[in-house]
Design a protein around this motif. Structure first.
Motif, mmCIF file in Angstrom:
data_model
loop_
_atom_site.group_PDB
_atom_site.id
_atom_site.type_symbol
_atom_site.label_atom_id
_atom_site.label_comp_id
_atom_site.label_asym_id
_atom_site.label_seq_id
_atom_site.Cartn_x
_atom_site.Cartn_y
_atom_site.Cartn_z
ATOM 1 N N THR A 61 -5.479 -5.137 -5.101
ATOM 2 C CA THR A 61 -5.887 -4.914 -3.766
ATOM 3 C C THR A 61 -5.776 -3.718 -3.252
ATOM 4 O O THR A 61 -6.764 -2.977 -2.592
ATOM 5 C CB THR A 61 -5.489 -6.391 -2.933
ATOM 6 O OG1 THR A 61 -5.947 -7.468 -3.347
ATOM 7 C CG2 THR A 61 -6.327 -6.069 -1.444
ATOM 8 N N VAL A 62 -4.363 -3.103 -3.158
ATOM 9 C CA VAL A 62 -4.262 -2.192 -2.589
ATOM 10 C C VAL A 62 -4.500 -0.751 -3.365
ATOM 11 O O VAL A 62 -5.097 0.316 -3.058
ATOM 12 C CB VAL A 62 -2.591 -1.910 -2.229
ATOM 13 C CG1 VAL A 62 -2.082 -2.953 -1.347
ATOM 14 C CG2 VAL A 62 -1.516 -2.060 -3.725
ATOM 15 N N VAL A 115 -4.247 -2.445 4.599
ATOM 16 C CA VAL A 115 -3.520 -1.454 5.228
ATOM 17 C C VAL A 115 -2.449 -2.181 6.208
ATOM 18 O O VAL A 115 -2.852 -2.903 7.031
ATOM 19 C CB VAL A 115 -4.627 -0.645 5.889
ATOM 20 C CG1 VAL A 115 -4.088 0.539 6.703
ATOM 21 C CG2 VAL A 115 -5.557 0.083 4.980
ATOM 22 N N LEU A 175 0.843 -1.261 -0.049
ATOM 23 C CA LEU A 175 0.125 -0.016 0.143
ATOM 24 C C LEU A 175 0.998 1.280 0.078
ATOM 25 O O LEU A 175 0.358 2.203 -0.715
ATOM 26 C CB LEU A 175 -0.745 -0.015 1.300
ATOM 27 C CG LEU A 175 -1.854 1.241 1.311
ATOM 28 C CD1 LEU A 175 -2.815 1.451 -0.011
ATOM 29 C CD2 LEU A 175 -2.862 0.918 2.506
ATOM 30 N N LYS A 219 -7.504 -0.822 -4.870
ATOM 31 C CA LYS A 219 -8.871 -0.556 -4.446
ATOM 32 C C LYS A 219 -8.833 0.166 -2.903
ATOM 33 O O LYS A 219 -9.564 1.082 -2.636
ATOM 34 C CB LYS A 219 -9.508 -2.015 -4.224
ATOM 35 C CG LYS A 219 -10.800 -2.081 -3.771
ATOM 36 C CD LYS A 219 -11.402 -3.324 -3.557
ATOM 37 C CE LYS A 219 -12.941 -3.134 -2.771
ATOM 38 N NZ LYS A 219 -13.509 -4.566 -2.682
ATOM 39 N N THR A 220 -7.835 -0.347 -2.072
ATOM 40 C CA THR A 220 -7.784 -0.090 -0.760
ATOM 41 C C THR A 220 -7.374 1.808 -0.794
ATOM 42 O O THR A 220 -7.999 2.372 -0.205
ATOM 43 C CB THR A 220 -6.854 -0.824 0.171
ATOM 44 O OG1 THR A 220 -7.166 -2.133 0.030
ATOM 45 C CG2 THR A 220 -6.345 0.025 1.436
ATOM 46 N N ARG A 278 -3.078 0.849 10.086
ATOM 47 C CA ARG A 278 -4.442 0.540 11.052
ATOM 48 C C ARG A 278 -3.801 0.162 12.480
ATOM 49 O O ARG A 278 -2.817 -0.628 12.657
ATOM 50 C CB ARG A 278 -5.016 -0.992 10.530
ATOM 51 C CG ARG A 278 -6.179 -1.097 11.126
ATOM 52 C CD ARG A 278 -6.827 -2.634 10.796
ATOM 53 N NE ARG A 278 -7.148 -2.617 9.282
ATOM 54 C CZ ARG A 278 -8.251 -2.212 8.845
ATOM 55 N NH1 ARG A 278 -9.152 -1.647 9.376
ATOM 56 N NH2 ARG A 278 -8.200 -2.421 7.630
ATOM 57 N N GLU A 336 -10.355 3.824 -1.475
ATOM 58 C CA GLU A 336 -11.173 3.947 -0.293
ATOM 59 C C GLU A 336 -10.819 4.567 0.583
ATOM 60 O O GLU A 336 -11.418 5.557 1.287
ATOM 61 C CB GLU A 336 -11.575 2.384 0.151
ATOM 62 C CG GLU A 336 -12.180 1.529 -0.687
ATOM 63 C CD GLU A 336 -12.348 -0.049 -0.137
ATOM 64 O OE1 GLU A 336 -11.418 -0.104 0.718
ATOM 65 O OE2 GLU A 336 -13.195 -0.609 -0.512
ATOM 66 N N ALA A 372 -11.479 -1.170 4.760
ATOM 67 C CA ALA A 372 -10.415 -1.268 3.889
ATOM 68 C C ALA A 372 -9.428 -2.317 4.106
ATOM 69 O O ALA A 372 -8.722 -2.606 4.939
ATOM 70 C CB ALA A 372 -9.614 0.062 3.792
ATOM 71 N N GLU A 373 -9.128 -3.090 2.889
ATOM 72 C CA GLU A 373 -7.968 -4.058 2.788
ATOM 73 C C GLU A 373 -6.662 -3.587 2.748
ATOM 74 O O GLU A 373 -6.325 -2.336 2.205
ATOM 75 C CB GLU A 373 -8.329 -5.163 1.716
ATOM 76 C CG GLU A 373 -9.460 -5.642 1.883
ATOM 77 C CD GLU A 373 -9.857 -6.745 0.678
ATOM 78 O OE1 GLU A 373 -9.159 -7.619 0.525
ATOM 79 O OE2 GLU A 373 -10.639 -6.566 -0.262
#
Length: 411
Positions: A315-316, A335, A259, A318-319, A408, A322, A332-333
């Motif tokens: 995936t990141v 992180v 990320l 998309k994260t 996170r 968000e 949120a994935e």
């Protein structure tokens, strides 16, 4: 002979030297070597040995360091042998290139630990698995056993005037900044590495031309065929102004989480996009989207995929969307997480920003809060003295600095 056969070689390079391709009295050139013969048509009996040295003077590599290693991988894919020189001996001297003062000398233990982490970071780039495609050598193997007579022989191959022609030395001499005698040994030792491994080609940044040329001279002196030099550009950092450097905080680290890498790369300045695509990806430059925003996202996915895999990159992506839009923050994935177990509460938010690595210091944390760059689960925090009474107040919340840094918090 056209260069079309060597698009993989010429992509992203600054110079090949010596370049005798257009000479009527051609004796040999790198293209002919790559075509498995010399100027007289005599076949080569072995793959070329492609040397790339790196001194493990720190613990982290960044995308700027990856450029010559990506070119080394291209040579591997063409069937040649990559010879990676870990400068465990020379790192204890320190390369004076580009330095306006003497480097701090490292201990052997420092260098050993750094070398191990370097090799781990290079695994996504180089082919470590195909037999005969990779040699990893440590230059202490031959340099630590040099006696005084051999060192004197090496020193006698160059003059002080030649050494002072090196830009860094020349600048320091002109400015009356001390130049220590042991620093003169560095180019000679790097050059002697080429003799020790019988290199056909040496890769390096444009700042390494002097050192590579010394290697050629020493190979001639010791009766070897001198290597070719392939020079690659120095990568400009994400600020779009200065060369990529951890100290300037304009870098993307090779061991950063997916990320963080994506968030930095999708903000690449428009002026750097073509350069980054050419140097950091294998995509055809005709495939770059005309829309700069789409180009930024494609670049980020391509680079993150190299180090974390395509699935993680998507995936990141998309994260990141968000997080930037402050939607679905709790779900949120991808992180990266930071444990609050070692934080003593009550605690100031600027302190948590510092110990989590989101900022460089507590003072920097206060400035980021005052500047409006800090959000907690999407809510902007403006009070530099914002205090959290216990870890449960932060559990599973996302702490964000600007548009590139997220963690996170877990308790």
């Amino acid at each position: 002979m056209t260069n079309n056969n060597f698009a993989w070689l010429h992509r992203g390079i600054t110079e090949i030297f010596p370049n005798q391709l257009d000479s009527e009295n051609i004796t040999d050139n790198l293209m002919q070597l790559l075509l498995k013969s010399d100027a007289k048509g005599t076949p080569r009996d072995r793959p070329l040995r492609i040397k790339l040295g790196i001194d493990p003077t720190g613990t982290d590599l960044h995308l700027g360091h990856s450029i010559p290693f990506r070119k080394l991988r291209a040579f591997q894919d063409q069937g040649h042998t990559a010879v990676v020189i870990i400068g465990d001996f020379t790192a204890q001297i320190g390369d004076p290139t580009g330095k306006d003062k003497v480097r701090k000398q490292l201990t052997a233990e420092d260098v050993k630990q750094n070398a191990e982490t370097y090799l781990q970071q290079l695994r996504p780039i180089l082919d470590f698995d195909t037999p005969d495609r990779l040699e990893i050598r440590y230059n202490s193997e031959w340099l630590s056993s040099l006696n005084l007579a051999k060192i004197q022989e090496l020193l006698a191959t160059m003059t002080v005037q030649q050494m002072l022609a090196k830009e860094g030395f020349n600048n320091r001499y002109t400015q009356e900044t001390p130049i220590y005698l042991h620093e003169f040994l560095y180019p000679l030792m790097q050059g002697y590495d080429s003799v020790a491994v019988n290199a056909d080609v040496e890769l390096g940044g444009t700042d390494q031309k002097f050192n590579i040329a010394v290697g050629r001279d020493l190979q001639k002196y010791f009766g070897q065929k001198p290597q070719f030099g392939v020079l690659l550009p120095i990568l400009i950092g994400t600020d779009g102004e200065q060369k990529m450097s951890k100290s300037l905080n304009n870098y993307v680290g090779l061991k950063e989480d997916a990320l963080s890498m994506y968030s930095k790369l999708e903000k690449t300045p428009d002026s750097l996009l073509a350069n980054y695509f050419e140097l950091l990806t294998d995509l055809s430059l005709q495939e770059i989207p005309e829309n700069p925003r789409e180009a930024q996202k494609l670049l980020a996915v391509e680079v993150v995929s190299q180090y974390h895999g395509k699935e993680a990159a998507l995936t990141v992506q998309k994260t990141a969307l968000e997080l930037i839009s402050n939607q679905n923050l709790a779900n949120a994935e991808a992180v990266p997480e930071f444990s609050l177990n070692n934080v003593e509460f009550p605690a100031k938010l600027f302190y948590i920003l510092n110990v989590s690595g989101l900022v460089n210091s507590s003072g920097d944390g206060r400035r980021q809060i005052q500047g409006g760059s800090v959000r907690l689960d999407g809510d902007r925090i403006n009070d530099p003295n914002f205090t959290i009474e216990n870890s449960l107040e932060l559990a599973n919340k996302i702490l964000q600095v600007g548009k590139k840094k997220f963690i996170r918090l877990i308790s």
